[in-house]
Structures are given as C-alpha cells and as structure tokens.
Motif scaffolding. Sequence first.
Motif, PDB file in Angstrom:
ATOM      1  N   PRO A  71       0.798  -1.223   0.000  1.00  0.00           N
ATOM      2  CA  PRO A  71       0.000   0.000   0.000  1.00  0.00           C
ATOM      3  C   PRO A  71       0.833   1.278   0.000  1.00  0.00           C
ATOM      4  N   MET A  72       0.149   2.369  -0.261  1.00  0.00           N
ATOM      5  CA  MET A  72       0.784   3.679  -0.268  1.00  0.00           C
ATOM      6  C   MET A  72       1.496   3.937   1.064  1.00  0.00           C
ATOM      7  N   GLY A  73       2.738   4.371   0.971  1.00  0.00           N
ATOM      8  CA  GLY A  73       3.484   4.769   2.170  1.00  0.00           C
ATOM      9  C   GLY A  73       4.153   3.624   2.902  1.00  0.00           C
ATOM     10  N   ALA A  74       4.039   2.397   2.399  1.00  0.00           N
ATOM     11  CA  ALA A  74       4.663   1.257   3.074  1.00  0.00           C
ATOM     12  C   ALA A  74       6.192   1.310   2.971  1.00  0.00           C
ATOM     13  N   GLY A  75       6.693   1.972   1.922  1.00  0.00           N
ATOM     14  CA  GLY A  75       8.143   2.139   1.811  1.00  0.00           C
ATOM     15  C   GLY A  75       8.790   1.470   0.608  1.00  0.00           C
ATOM     16  N   LYS A  76       8.039   1.267  -0.452  1.00  0.00           N
ATOM     17  CA  LYS A  76       8.570   0.611  -1.653  1.00  0.00           C
ATOM     18  C   LYS A  76       9.698   1.445  -2.290  1.00  0.00           C
ATOM     19  N   THR A  77       9.423   2.716  -2.450  1.00  0.00           N
ATOM     20  CA  THR A  77      10.432   3.598  -3.063  1.00  0.00           C
ATOM     21  C   THR A  77      11.659   3.719  -2.152  1.00  0.00           C
ATOM     22  N   THR A  78      11.415   3.852  -0.854  1.00  0.00           N
ATOM     23  CA  THR A  78      12.513   3.968   0.114  1.00  0.00           C
ATOM     24  C   THR A  78      13.380   2.708   0.081  1.00  0.00           C
ATOM     25  N   LYS A  96       3.076  12.164   3.465  1.00  0.00           N
ATOM     26  CA  LYS A  96       4.409  12.350   2.903  1.00  0.00           C
ATOM     27  C   LYS A  96       4.317  13.245   1.685  1.00  0.00           C
ATOM     28  N   THR A 112       4.415  10.850  -3.991  1.00  0.00           N
ATOM     29  CA  THR A 112       3.953   9.472  -4.176  1.00  0.00           C
ATOM     30  C   THR A 112       4.343   8.986  -5.575  1.00  0.00           C
ATOM     31  N   THR A 113       4.528   7.674  -5.698  1.00  0.00           N
ATOM     32  CA  THR A 113       4.929   7.088  -6.981  1.00  0.00           C
ATOM     33  C   THR A 113       3.722   7.005  -7.910  1.00  0.00           C
ATOM     34  N   GLY A 127       1.322   2.371  -5.103  1.00  0.00           N
ATOM     35  CA  GLY A 127       0.564   1.595  -4.128  1.00  0.00           C
ATOM     36  C   GLY A 127      -0.948   1.712  -4.214  1.00  0.00           C
ATOM     37  N   ARG A 142       7.700  -0.348  10.745  1.00  0.00           N
ATOM     38  CA  ARG A 142       7.221   0.418  11.898  1.00  0.00           C
ATOM     39  C   ARG A 142       6.662  -0.476  13.012  1.00  0.00           C
ATOM     40  N   ASP A 193      12.971  -2.466   8.500  1.00  0.00           N
ATOM     41  CA  ASP A 193      13.018  -1.010   8.377  1.00  0.00           C
ATOM     42  C   ASP A 193      13.590  -0.724   6.998  1.00  0.00           C
ATOM     43  N   VAL A 194      12.707  -0.304   6.105  1.00  0.00           N
ATOM     44  CA  VAL A 194      13.095  -0.156   4.694  1.00  0.00           C
ATOM     45  C   VAL A 194      14.170   0.889   4.452  1.00  0.00           C
ATOM     46  N   ARG A 195      14.441   1.685   5.482  1.00  0.00           N
ATOM     47  CA  ARG A 195      15.482   2.711   5.305  1.00  0.00           C
ATOM     48  C   ARG A 195      16.867   2.103   5.423  1.00  0.00           C
TER      49      ARG A 195
HETATM   50  N1  LIG Z   1       9.871   6.886  11.136  1.00  0.00           N
HETATM   51  C1  LIG Z   1       9.875   5.859  10.291  1.00  0.00           C
HETATM   52  N2  LIG Z   1       9.688   6.119   9.010  1.00  0.00           N
HETATM   53  C2  LIG Z   1       9.665   5.103   8.153  1.00  0.00           C
HETATM   54  C3  LIG Z   1       9.856   3.755   8.572  1.00  0.00           C
HETATM   55  N3  LIG Z   1       9.760   2.969   7.489  1.00  0.00           N
HETATM   56  C4  LIG Z   1       9.522   3.793   6.443  1.00  0.00           C
HETATM   57  N4  LIG Z   1       9.487   5.076   6.838  1.00  0.00           N
HETATM   58  C5  LIG Z   1       9.228   6.264   6.004  1.00  0.00           C
HETATM   59  O1  LIG Z   1       7.999   6.055   5.362  1.00  0.00           O
HETATM   60  C6  LIG Z   1       8.021   6.654   4.071  1.00  0.00           C
HETATM   61  C7  LIG Z   1       7.699   5.624   3.011  1.00  0.00           C
HETATM   62  O2  LIG Z   1       7.500   6.314   1.809  1.00  0.00           O
HETATM   63  P1  LIG Z   1       7.717   5.704   0.358  1.00  0.00           P
HETATM   64  O3  LIG Z   1       8.988   4.957   0.284  1.00  0.00           O
HETATM   65  O4  LIG Z   1       7.505   6.814  -0.593  1.00  0.00           O
HETATM   66  O5  LIG Z   1       6.497   4.697   0.306  1.00  0.00           O
HETATM   67  P2  LIG Z   1       5.928   3.957  -0.986  1.00  0.00           P
HETATM   68  O6  LIG Z   1       5.543   2.595  -0.536  1.00  0.00           O
HETATM   69  O7  LIG Z   1       6.877   4.053  -2.107  1.00  0.00           O
HETATM   70  O8  LIG Z   1       4.603   4.788  -1.248  1.00  0.00           O
HETATM   71  P3  LIG Z   1       3.809   5.080  -2.640  1.00  0.00           P
HETATM   72  O9  LIG Z   1       4.774   5.201  -3.748  1.00  0.00           O
HETATM   73  O10 LIG Z   1       3.101   6.361  -2.367  1.00  0.00           O
HETATM   74  O11 LIG Z   1       2.859   3.935  -2.804  1.00  0.00           O
HETATM   75  C8  LIG Z   1       9.417   7.243   3.883  1.00  0.00           C
HETATM   76  O12 LIG Z   1       9.360   8.591   4.196  1.00  0.00           O
HETATM   77  C9  LIG Z   1      10.248   6.461   4.907  1.00  0.00           C
HETATM   78  O13 LIG Z   1      11.365   7.189   5.351  1.00  0.00           O
HETATM   79  C10 LIG Z   1      10.065   3.505   9.964  1.00  0.00           C
HETATM   80  O14 LIG Z   1      10.237   2.383  10.395  1.00  0.00           O
HETATM   81  N5  LIG Z   1      10.052   4.594  10.758  1.00  0.00           N
END
Ligand SMILES: Nc1nc2c(ncn2[C@@H]2O[C@H](COP(=O)(O)OP(=O)(O)OP(=O)(O)O)[C@@H](O)[C@H]2O)c(=O)[nH]1
Lengths: 177, 143
Positions: A10-17, A42, A45-46, A69, A124, A151-153
Amino acid sequence: MISKILFIGPMGAGKTTAITAVSDSEPITTEADNLDRAQSDKATTTVALDYGEIYLDEDSSVLLYGMPGQDRFDFMWPILAEGALGAVLLLDHSHPDAVAQLDHFLEAFAALVSCGALVVGVGRVQNSQDIGVYQAHLKAKGLALPVYATDVRHKQNVLLLIETLIANAELNEILER
Amino acid sequence: MFNEPSVTQPSGLKELCQQHLLQLQETLSDMRVAVVSTADGFPIAMVETTPQGARRATAMAAALNGLSQTLTKELATGQLEGTVLECQQGLILCRHVAMPKRALVILMVVDAGATYGHALWAIKQAAKDLSTALHAWVESKIE
Ligand SMILES: Nc1nc2c(ncn2[C@@H]2O[C@H](COP(=O)(O)OP(=O)(O)OP(=O)(O)O)[C@@H](O)[C@H]2O)c(=O)[nH]1
Ligand SMILES: [Mg+2]
C-alpha cells in the motif's frame, strides 16, 4: 543471470525507500506531489514505477521494480509484474488496516502467492511480537510465506528480504522439477 | 476494496479547468475525451466521460506524465513539453499544466479524423491558457 523482483504494497509502506536503500545504480523514480495526506502523510507518491538494480557479479544482477501503491494505479501492476521472479510485499504496521491491506495484495498478486514467490516485510513495528498477527493470518489462510519485521530505510533489512525471496524462488523451482 | 478518497480541491479550481476543457472541445470537433488531473492522479475536470471513466483516465494521465518526465530527465532532453501516443484509432495527448505550488495534467483523446498538427496545437494552447488562468486565479486568492 538477470532476475526481476517486485516491491508491492500500500501507499506509504516504503517501496520507493526500500529500492533507494539497496540499489547499486541511481534509482529511477516517478514521484509526484502527494495531495492525499490523509492516506499517507508524505510529500510525494509514486505514479508509474521505481526502478533500481543490484549488481551481483559481472553478468548477474537483480532488477528491482517498485509499484505505485494506490488502487487507482493498479493498471500498472500487471505491466510491471511481467516476468518477475517474485515480490516483496511491504506493510506499515502503524496503519490501522494493515491486515486488510495484506489480503488485498495477496489477492492482487495471487499468481506469485500460489507459487510461494512472495515475502512479507512489516515496517514500523514496536517489538518482534508485532509480526505475529501477520504470521497467524497467513497461517490461517494456509499460506507459508516468510514474514519479517523490517526497516526499509536500512539496506541490510531490505537485502534480507530480497535474499530470502530469491532463495525461496530457487528452492521452489528445484521442487517443481 | 479500498475506496480512493477524493481529495478536496480548492473551490473554483474545478470550474476553471472545466471551462478550459469546454473551450478545447469547441476548437476540436474530433475530441473524444478530455480530463484534467492532479499530478498524483485525482480527477479535477472532465468532458465526454463519466466520473468513473475520468478516475481511470486521470490516474493513467498522471502515470504517463510522470513516466514521460522521468524519461525526459534520464535521457537528458531538457524540459518535458508533452506526450503523444499515436494509435490506430486516434491520438492520445498529454500535457503538463504549470500552476503555482502544484502541477496539473491535461489528457485528451482525439479520433483518427483529427489532424495531428491541429490536435497538438490545440492541447498546447489549452495548457498554456489554463496555466495563465490558474496563475491569475491563485494570485486573486492571495490578495
Ligand atoms: N519513522 C519511520 N519512518 C519510516 C519507517 N519505514 C519507512 N518510513 C518512512 O515512510 C516513508 C515511506 O515512503 P515511500 O517509500 O515513498 O512509500 P511507498 O511505498 O513508495 O509509497 P507510494 O509510492 O506512495 O505507494 C518514507 O518517508 C520512509 O522514510 C520507519 O520504520 N520509521
Ligand atoms: Mg513509492
């Protein structure tokens, strides 16, 4: 050898990150200003895809394709899924509908699920027990898919998901022979 | 399953975009569909389509525009002007509409009977006029 894997969820799950964290080449992204701050707070979005690469050795690499997403972009999913070895499904544990989102993506990518070519990464999470709900949910559905807190980061976290996916896909291929 | 929330747009924006789409329709008798979308794929205005049809068209417009922009950047070809898909039964034209603080996308489908040059000119003009009108509209809101 070149393998292609997908990042779905889903949106914001962290695929791009996630793709940005592991790609050996500068990732290709298609970000647009995000107006749907209620869904995910955020900036962008992608809208079409993310693309990255991991170089394993001279003639092997893993191609990483990230999906948009939101359901409104679901027409991109089969286009990007063509020829993929498997998918990393990312979830955001802090999202109230995370389990329903899991179901939604399992259904949308049923072909990959049925051949076990999917790993779940849950972001998270507060403690390691948090992923139990996803494991139990999958088990109840008769699915044996790996679930990790992630943690996708962090590159190592994302690499673990990718390595597990590739190892599973290779194993399944051997079992099918 | 998940209802896509329709993001609320500032009042007046929809009307302004709708008006420009109608003008575009007048200059192009072969126009089949036209929509204005936010850059992240939410519908703002539409002609010749249902709200449901517009939702699909605007998401695709956003994806096409986003992908075109990335291609333009990756292949170092300056600013993206627009995208044209040449199809058996017509043309699909997509164009970025600059607006303060956010960007919009206009997408139009014309029948095979339309002249390529005329369709291209029409969407270029529409995007330019809409952009000018949006800048003026935003300024009037600030005052
Ligand atoms: N604080 C915190 N931030 C997180 C964590 N995991 C991911 N993030 C943040 O969540 C955001 C995920 O955003 P994207 O990578 O754009 O997500 P996406 O899945 O590509 O979303 P769409 O392209 O919109 O579908 C980023 O800003 C990450 O830094 C975590 O464990 N803690
Ligand atoms: Mg993304």
